[in-house]
Design an enzyme around this catalytic site. Structure first.
Site, PDB file in Angstrom:
ATOM      1  N   ASP A   1       0.813  -1.267   0.015  1.00 38.73           N
ATOM      2  CA  ASP A   1       0.085  -0.091  -0.062  1.00 38.73           C
ATOM      3  C   ASP A   1       0.794   1.384   0.079  1.00 38.73           C
ATOM      4  O   ASP A   1       0.224   2.309  -0.491  1.00 38.73           O
ATOM      5  CB  ASP A   1      -0.815  -0.198   1.394  1.00 38.73           C
ATOM      6  CG  ASP A   1      -1.739  -1.106   1.324  1.00 38.73           C
ATOM      7  OD1 ASP A   1      -2.406  -1.446   0.296  1.00 38.73           O
ATOM      8  OD2 ASP A   1      -1.831  -1.594   2.540  1.00 38.73           O
ATOM      9  N   VAL A   2       2.114   1.230   0.764  1.00 40.76           N
ATOM     10  CA  VAL A   2       2.789   2.403   0.788  1.00 40.76           C
ATOM     11  C   VAL A   2       4.279   2.127   0.103  1.00 40.76           C
ATOM     12  O   VAL A   2       4.962   1.037   0.499  1.00 40.76           O
ATOM     13  CB  VAL A   2       3.145   2.559   2.302  1.00 40.76           C
ATOM     14  CG1 VAL A   2       4.002   4.046   2.709  1.00 40.76           C
ATOM     15  CG2 VAL A   2       1.784   2.825   2.975  1.00 40.76           C
TER      16      VAL A   2
END
Ligand code: PLP
Ligand code: CA
Length: 306
Positions: free
Chosen positions: A22-23
């Protein structure tokens, strides 16, 4: 130790890789650009990651710039950013001093060996400092200085921290002052310990090489706040509520970036070959810092993915 998965040109593997996170914590120099030269396809690659709902955070060891300086650089290169998405080692050091060390006044002043980026971040955190870009220290040492340093009259009695970063005006006087403060009990911090500063032409001394004379004199190692320091990772985690398992560190330097991700127990690390480290380093027998993935260049993530 297992070898990393090579992603360049393999669409299926790239899609699976991107879905895993996600990051993306992005090192800057060597990944996005080299000096002032933006690598081809970077703007589009960051747009592509963001369009897939990924958060990108810019994580740099460059202590000469503050976060607002860095945002200006990103804007000038055509990369949209928010200052809150930028973590630079000067900011990391300032936050560590003000929010973790919390030295009681009056012994809370910082003697800075470094450039204006450190001063800007200390000021923003309300931390008092001396040294830094003070022009009075950009000169040869004199016999009076030796006397004033020995009896302490040339020293600020409120200094409780020596913070060393890259200083383009490092000299004998500043090193002598730093040493005297450390001898008198000041805590020793460094923005980062990169041995070298890569440029388009060759390597120059990095911030870590500025600390070396002080380490040699005192026998003490500084607490460093840039990558791979986990103090920086903890600060990023606190700010973005990171799920470490779904976060990937992207970088060109094994001993700072990739080590940062490994020690932080992130879900993955991605090495790029556009900067300092070469794949022969992790392929060598006994290599102890090995990324989980690698690509030739960051834009390969967009080029092959559908
Ligand atoms: N330190 C300084 C002073 C630099 O100029 C740079 C790169 O420009 C670095 C460190 C390394 O920065 P990064 O962590 O973005 O590779
Ligand atoms: Ca780098």
């Amino acid at each position: 130790m297992g070898q990393p998965k090579y992603l360049t040109g393999d669409s299926a593997a790239i899609n699976a890789f991107i879905d895993q996170f996600d990051v993306f914590l992005l090192d800057c120099d060597g990944v996005l650009w080299s000096g002032d030269h933006l690598f081809e396809g970077i703007v589009e690659t960051l747009e592509f990651l963001r369009s897939k709902g990924k958060r990108v955070v810019f994580v740099t060891n460059n202590s000469t710039k503050s976060r607002p300086d860095y945002q200006k650089k990103l804007t000038a290169l055509g990369i949209p950013s928010n200052v809150e998405e930028i973590f630079a080692s000067a900011y990391s050091a300032a936050v560590y001093i003000s929010r973790i060390m919390k030295l009681p006044a009056p012994k809370n002043k910082v003697f800075v060996i470094g450039e204006s980026g450190i001063e800007t971040e200390l000021r923003a955190e309300g931390v008092p400092f001396v040294g830094g870009t003070d022009p009075a220290l950009r000169r040869d040492i004199t016999p009076e200085d030796f006397t004033g340093l020995a009896d302490g009259s040339l020293l600020d009695p409120d200094v409780g921290v020596v913070l060393a970063g890259l200083d383009f005006h490092i000299n004998y006087l500043k090193l002598s002052m730093g040493y005297q403060y450390l001898q008198r009990g000041a805590k020793f911090l460094a923005t980062n310990l990169d041995s070298t500063l890569p440029t388009n032409h060759t390597f120059f001394p990095g911030a870590g090489s500025i600390s070396i004379p002080l380490i040699n004199m005192t026998g003490q190692n500084p607490t460093a706040l840039g990558k791979p320091s986990q103090a920086m990772m903890d600060a990023i985690e606190g700010k973005f509520q990171l799920d470490r398992a779904r976060t990937c560190m992207v970088g060109d330097r094994l001993d700072t970036d990739i080590q940062f991700g490994i020690q932080g127990k992130l879900g993955g690390t991605l090495a790029v070959l556009t900067g300092v480290s070469k794949k022969e380093q992790w392929e060598a027998e006994g290599a102890n810092i090995v990324p989980s993935f690698y690509v030739d260049r960051l834009s390969d993530l967009r080029a092959a993915a559908s």
